[in-house]
Design an enzyme around this catalytic site. Sequence first.
Site, short mmCIF file in Angstrom:
data_model
loop_
_atom_site.label_atom_id
_atom_site.label_comp_id
_atom_site.label_asym_id
_atom_site.label_seq_id
_atom_site.Cartn_x
_atom_site.Cartn_y
_atom_site.Cartn_z
N ASP A 86 -5.19 -51.23 97.13
CA ASP A 86 -4.13 -50.29 97.49
C ASP A 86 -3.99 -49.19 96.44
O ASP A 86 -3.71 -49.47 95.28
CB ASP A 86 -2.81 -51.05 97.60
CG ASP A 86 -1.64 -50.17 98.02
OD1 ASP A 86 -1.88 -49.05 98.49
OD2 ASP A 86 -0.49 -50.62 97.87
N SER A 137 6.35 -50.77 99.75
CA SER A 137 6.09 -49.38 99.42
C SER A 137 7.40 -48.73 98.94
O SER A 137 8.02 -49.22 98.01
CB SER A 137 5.47 -48.66 100.61
OG SER A 137 4.77 -47.53 100.20
N HIS A 175 -2.41 -52.19 101.36
CA HIS A 175 -1.00 -51.83 101.21
C HIS A 175 -0.09 -52.92 101.77
O HIS A 175 -0.17 -53.27 102.95
CB HIS A 175 -0.75 -50.49 101.90
CG HIS A 175 0.47 -49.78 101.43
ND1 HIS A 175 0.79 -49.63 100.11
CD2 HIS A 175 1.46 -49.14 102.12
CE1 HIS A 175 1.91 -48.94 99.99
NE2 HIS A 175 2.34 -48.64 101.20
#
Length: 499
Positions: A436, A184, A461
């Site tokens: 995601d 991320s 994710h």
Amino acid sequence: MVSLGVGRVMASLPGCAFLAWNLLLLSAAHSVRLSRQFGSAQQYGSSNPGPSYETYYFTQQVDHFGFYEDATFKQRYLVSDTYWRKPGGPILFYTGNEGDITLFCNNTGFMWDVAEEMGAMLVFAEHRYYGESMPFGDLAFSDPKHLNYLTSEQALADFAVLLRYFKATTEGAQNSPVIALGGSYGGMLAAWFRMKYPDVVVGAIASSAPIWQFEDLVPCNEYYQVVTNDFKKSGPGCSESVRNSWAAINRMAETTDGLQWLSNAFHLCCPLKSKEDVAVFKGWLSETWVSLAMVDYPYPASFLEPLPAWPIQVVCKFLKDPKSGDKDLLQDIFQAVNVYYNYTGDTPCLNTSQTASGSLGDLGWSYQACTEMVMPFCSDGVSDMFEPQSWDLQAFSDECYKQWGVRPRGSWVTTVYGGKNISSHSNIIFSNGGLDPWSAGGVKESLSDSLLAVLIPEGAHHLDLRSNNADDPKSVLLARSLEVEYMKKWIAQARTGRD
């Protein structure tokens, strides 16, 4: 989602309404935390008995790019050399995210799973202004002056300086190739670290890294379209039920009795009493649907509450009749939301500020979103299941100024890191999960033989950074295998170049 303009009432909201409003402001400013969705380590199915590491602190400059500010702070980093084959064994370096580094250390199972195979040392570096790594100590969040050094550029410089020191002072590490890994925001940092400091790291694994979610590099509505598609394919009528719920909420909220009914039907800890409360409530629901997409994993995991495997499929069992009456539809919505917040049935009421923990992690990312991490998001209510919301940079800027006393620079990240013009770089894998929402801003097509895109259709994710699990889909197993293959390749290339 609602217009940012209603933020004018923020200061007048009392009690839990103020806390919940903070959630809505963070979400509207799009500081929905990129990487808070890790879950409990016990749920990962790893064969490792548990991470074993030592904790260290390194004295960093508060400002790496000027010469007047000479203050320093202690940056925390964690080291595990259990499987390290020295001298010269590789180092896997985690570029810390917007949170306490122990969270990422304990739950980035992929690194622990491959450490023995690769004979690697693991280093997890904490991002400045998060966890214990606080410039100016208790004053760090006191005003914009003390927050001025919370930038990705300063954080990357921290990592580079730390690694140079670490390799120079650790016996046998002087010639160790280093690979950056992150998920991320941490994945963005891993990619940018390789781009900006190619002499420090020989390659990077950038998982779920939305490095193109800036300016107009990608359509602003694609993020919510990914979430909608997750719900659409998880059950007939599911996404349509969510889309129709917004109008149903608005109709119920027109009267005092309707507000009371909503409060009771959703078992809210704080009753809805005003239009502002309803806006917060809808923002909370929106973030819930997004969070479910981020954690739509193939096995049970624990977040705010324990979640079942493939939680959106479970949610969609309650959302089969989008054309039912307002009250019936909203009762179905409550049952669906309950999967995320109260799957065990032990929670007495639902708190609309629950997804905003109020931690320094949330505050820090809110500030970053209001300065350089300016990510445009919008929805149209047609191609997605959310309320229509246009992207208004000026309104966003005004809200940021009210909250932090600063205004965002919407084009700064693309200026610093190159936007889509990154083909001159090398040795980066960009992995993205098809489930995601952050894949909307990710690199999904390979740009060269050494800038590779890896797609995980059944992945939520940064699924590839989680530990191996018996229920992992084949696509994530293949992704991890490819990542290990390329890490070994980069390490071999670095050693050949040095010989």
